[in-house]
Design a protein around this motif. Structure first.
Motif, PDB file in Angstrom:
ATOM      1  N   GLU A  70       0.631  -0.672   0.316  1.00  0.00           N
ATOM      2  CA  GLU A  70      -0.071  -0.147  -0.275  1.00  0.00           C
ATOM      3  C   GLU A  70      -0.008   0.819   0.022  1.00  0.00           C
ATOM      4  O   GLU A  70       0.336   2.264  -0.995  1.00  0.00           O
ATOM      5  N   LYS A  74       6.521   3.866  -2.168  1.00  0.00           N
ATOM      6  CA  LYS A  74       6.285   4.476  -2.140  1.00  0.00           C
ATOM      7  C   LYS A  74       7.871   5.501  -1.668  1.00  0.00           C
ATOM      8  O   LYS A  74       9.135   4.839  -1.464  1.00  0.00           O
ATOM      9  N   HIS A 107       3.689  -1.113  -6.288  1.00  0.00           N
ATOM     10  CA  HIS A 107       2.675   0.394  -6.300  1.00  0.00           C
ATOM     11  C   HIS A 107       3.769   1.285  -5.594  1.00  0.00           C
ATOM     12  O   HIS A 107       3.992   1.223  -4.052  1.00  0.00           O
ATOM     13  N   GLU A 155      -1.273   7.973 -11.889  1.00  0.00           N
ATOM     14  CA  GLU A 155      -2.463   9.151 -12.008  1.00  0.00           C
ATOM     15  C   GLU A 155      -1.833  10.225 -12.511  1.00  0.00           C
ATOM     16  O   GLU A 155      -1.312  11.427 -11.925  1.00  0.00           O
ATOM     17  N   GLU A 272      -6.996  -0.794  -6.257  1.00  0.00           N
ATOM     18  CA  GLU A 272      -7.519  -1.063  -4.859  1.00  0.00           C
ATOM     19  C   GLU A 272      -9.275  -0.383  -4.822  1.00  0.00           C
ATOM     20  O   GLU A 272      -9.599   0.250  -4.293  1.00  0.00           O
ATOM     21  N   TRP A 314      -8.110  -2.764  -2.029  1.00  0.00           N
ATOM     22  CA  TRP A 314      -7.194  -2.259  -1.030  1.00  0.00           C
ATOM     23  C   TRP A 314      -7.260  -1.844   0.043  1.00  0.00           C
ATOM     24  O   TRP A 314      -7.580  -1.774   0.705  1.00  0.00           O
ATOM     25  N   SER A 322      -6.833   2.519   5.100  1.00  0.00           N
ATOM     26  CA  SER A 322      -6.486   4.123   4.849  1.00  0.00           C
ATOM     27  C   SER A 322      -8.227   5.305   5.056  1.00  0.00           C
ATOM     28  O   SER A 322      -8.424   6.713   4.799  1.00  0.00           O
TER      29      SER A 322
HETATM   30  O1  G3I Z   1       3.681   5.814   8.028  1.00  0.00           O
HETATM   31  C1  G3I Z   1       3.895   6.849   8.752  1.00  0.00           C
HETATM   32  C2  G3I Z   1       4.146   7.303  10.378  1.00  0.00           C
HETATM   33  O2  G3I Z   1       5.496   6.491  11.003  1.00  0.00           O
HETATM   34  C3  G3I Z   1       3.203   8.851  10.788  1.00  0.00           C
HETATM   35  O3  G3I Z   1       3.525   8.518  11.866  1.00  0.00           O
HETATM   36  C4  G3I Z   1       2.463   8.894  10.147  1.00  0.00           C
HETATM   37  C5  G3I Z   1       1.878  10.350  10.868  1.00  0.00           C
HETATM   38  O4  G3I Z   1       0.785  10.582   9.568  1.00  0.00           O
HETATM   39  O5  G3I Z   1       1.933   8.954   8.622  1.00  0.00           O
HETATM   40  C6  G3I Z   1       2.178   7.742   8.234  1.00  0.00           C
HETATM   41  O6  G3I Z   1       2.736   7.491   6.841  1.00  0.00           O
HETATM   42  C7  G3I Z   1       1.720   7.479   6.376  1.00  0.00           C
HETATM   43  C8  G3I Z   1       0.860   6.407   5.575  1.00  0.00           C
HETATM   44  O7  G3I Z   1      -0.600   6.366   4.590  1.00  0.00           O
HETATM   45  C9  G3I Z   1       1.001   5.261   6.279  1.00  0.00           C
HETATM   46  O8  G3I Z   1      -0.110   5.188   6.983  1.00  0.00           O
HETATM   47  C10 G3I Z   1       0.923   8.784   5.766  1.00  0.00           C
HETATM   48  O9  G3I Z   1       1.225  10.676   6.292  1.00  0.00           O
HETATM   49  C11 G3I Z   1       0.239   9.236   4.575  1.00  0.00           C
HETATM   50  O10 G3I Z   1      -0.495  10.027   3.880  1.00  0.00           O
HETATM   51  C12 G3I Z   1       0.090   7.875   3.587  1.00  0.00           C
HETATM   52  O11 G3I Z   1      -1.943   8.091   2.675  1.00  0.00           O
HETATM   53  C13 G3I Z   1      -1.522   7.476   1.997  1.00  0.00           C
HETATM   54  C14 G3I Z   1      -1.700   7.369   0.260  1.00  0.00           C
HETATM   55  O12 G3I Z   1      -1.995   6.701  -0.616  1.00  0.00           O
HETATM   56  C15 G3I Z   1      -0.443   8.576   0.033  1.00  0.00           C
HETATM   57  O13 G3I Z   1       0.632   8.003   0.195  1.00  0.00           O
HETATM   58  C16 G3I Z   1      -2.581   5.527   2.077  1.00  0.00           C
HETATM   59  O14 G3I Z   1      -2.556   5.056   3.086  1.00  0.00           O
HETATM   60  C17 G3I Z   1      -2.783   5.120   0.787  1.00  0.00           C
HETATM   61  O15 G3I Z   1      -3.848   3.962   1.291  1.00  0.00           O
HETATM   62  C18 G3I Z   1      -3.461   6.469  -0.147  1.00  0.00           C
HETATM   63  O16 G3I Z   1      -3.028   5.054  -1.845  1.00  0.00           O
HETATM   64  C19 G3I Z   1      -3.659   5.646  -2.450  1.00  0.00           C
HETATM   65  C20 G3I Z   1      -2.908   4.977  -3.643  1.00  0.00           C
HETATM   66  O17 G3I Z   1      -0.924   4.880  -3.060  1.00  0.00           O
HETATM   67  C21 G3I Z   1      -2.624   5.464  -5.199  1.00  0.00           C
HETATM   68  N1  G3I Z   1      -4.110   5.407  -5.618  1.00  0.00           N
HETATM   69  C22 G3I Z   1      -5.367   6.867  -4.122  1.00  0.00           C
HETATM   70  C23 G3I Z   1      -4.999   5.840  -2.801  1.00  0.00           C
HETATM   71  C24 G3I Z   1      -5.801   6.105  -2.304  1.00  0.00           C
HETATM   72  O18 G3I Z   1      -5.550   7.230  -1.337  1.00  0.00           O
END
Ligand code: G3I
Length: 361
Positions: A70, A74, A107, A155, A272, A314, A322
């Motif tokens: 997930e 990245k 991904h 995207e 997803e 997803w 998420s």
């Molecule tokens: O791991 C850190 C953690 O250490 C920290 O304490 C915390 C504080 O904000 O952040 C954590 O990282 C987060 C990560 O998810 C893991 O939970 C990031 O902030 C957060 O931005 C990240 O969000 C992800 C998002 O993509 C951006 O990368 C979502 O989990 C994930 O479901 C989402 O997935 C995207 C696909 O990649 C592309 N398509 C859309 C989809 C949904 O938005």
């Protein structure tokens, strides 16, 4: 033996055997149903969740023969600085997949989001090209033979950015122009010649949503242009973030779009899949029924297209999604977008997916 005892004993023996049988009977397996339909079923995972929650890890192993990181692959997970890589989380996903005998869909190698601060600002062309080729080469190269397919670019289309080609004005596009797509695909192919290379996007699913229908046209033109220019492009990843608030218009328009993509010789992945049910109200059972019907309608249409090679949700259970942070219910109701509930029990959506794969078989 008196009939009453026999019948009672017989019933007891019969009942206990049935209960034992039921208790031992494997719960429905989505990967088995998908396999009978000539596909794979998978889900997005976080390695730390698999490591911390054995019951969830067992559910993923039971249900999935494909895993998608997930977040672990990245830029913001892999690149703590310009001259360092941290592959620990990504390696953990590969290890988990190997332990479960699951395939990995990587991904994502190039995206405008999830960039570490040191790499998020605008950059000049030569720097961008070097940075892009070095990153894609290193990551795709490390997982050569371990990652079967990649979302190389995520995207890339954003029609609201008002370019004639409909491309998103990302840092990569501003620095390198549209050629960044070819540069990324070529770098991935050089590093992992056997990997199937995809571009991924959302907003391609609904026939009645005008901007999605327009985006389908833009995406088709982009795919054709890349193939015409000899890009090593093998697939389109349709993300499948579905909407509980919208009528499930997955009809002739979607079928035509899938067929047009397949006619280019491309595979299609659903990568997803989930349902944003933030606007739904009522009991969990009532919301689950609506969500399941959306899964059913979408996946029935998707599986009509032979070029569709796998369907992945997803996340797998509402225990880890998420959407809890991204789309919470105003009234504090628990968020229920996925096929299994927080207690890891199959929901109506799991049964809907199972039935759709059975119909496709
Ligand atoms: O791991 C850190 C953690 O250490 C920290 O304490 C915390 C504080 O904000 O952040 C954590 O990282 C987060 C990560 O998810 C893991 O939970 C990031 O902030 C957060 O931005 C990240 O969000 C992800 C998002 O993509 C951006 O990368 C979502 O989990 C994930 O479901 C989402 O997935 C995207 C696909 O990649 C592309 N398509 C859309 C989809 C949904 O938005």
């Amino acid at each position: 033996m008196s009939p009453s005892l026999f019948s009672r004993r017989g019933l007891l023996v019969g009942a206990s055997a049935a209960i034992a049988g039921a208790a031992c009977a494997e719960p429905p397996s989505l990967k088995a149903a998908a396999k009978r339909a000539g596909r794979r079923f998978g889900c997005a995972v976080e390695p730390q969740t698999l490591a911390a929650d054995g019951d969830f890890r067992d559910l993923v192993a039971q249900q999935c023969d494909l895993l998608i990181p997930e977040n672990a692959m990245k830029w913001n997970a892999l690149r703590p600085s310009a001259d360092a890589f941290d592959f620990a989380a990504a390696d953990a996903v590969i290890a988990a997949a190997r332990a479960q005998g699951a395939q990995v869909h990587g991904h994502c190698l190039v995206w405008h989001e999830a960039m570490p601060n040191w790499a998020a600002g605008p950059i000049d062309g030569p720097t961008a090209r070097d940075r892009l080729e070095a990153h894609v080469g290193a990551v795709a190269g490390r997982y050569r033979g371990a990652v079967a397919s990649w979302d190389v670019i995520n995207e890339a289309v954003e029609r609201n950015d008002r370019r004639a080609d409909g491309l998103r004005r990302s840092l990569w596009l501003e620095a390198l122009g549209p050629d960044y797509l070819l540069t990324a695909l070529d770098a991935a192919h050089r590093a992992a010649p056997q990997a199937r290379l995809a571009i991924s996007d959302y907003g391609l699913e609904y026939d009645h949503v005008t901007w999605m229908v327009e985006k389908r046209g833009t995406m088709l033109a982009l795919l054709r242009d890349l193939l015409r220019r000899g890009a090593p492009l093998h697939a389109l990843s349709i993300q499948g973030h579905l909407l509980g608030a919208e009528p499930a218009s997955f009809g002739l328009g979607l079928r035509r779009f899938l067929s047009d993509v397949a006619d280019l010789g491309l595979e299609i992945y659903v990568t997803e899949l989930d349902v944003n049910e933030q606007t739904l109200t009522g009991s969990a059972a009532a919301r689950d029924a609506i969500v399941a019907d959306i899964y059913r309608r979408f996946v029935d249409t998707i599986l009509n297209e032979p070029a569709v090679r796998f369907v992945a949700t997803w996340g797998l259970s509402d225990r880890y999604t998420s959407k809890t942070e991204m789309f919470p219910h105003a009234d504090g109701l628990d968020v229920r977008p996925l096929p299994f509930d927080r207690d890891l029990r199959p929901k109506a959506a799991a049964r809907a997916l199972q039935a759709a794969f059975q119909r496709a078989a």
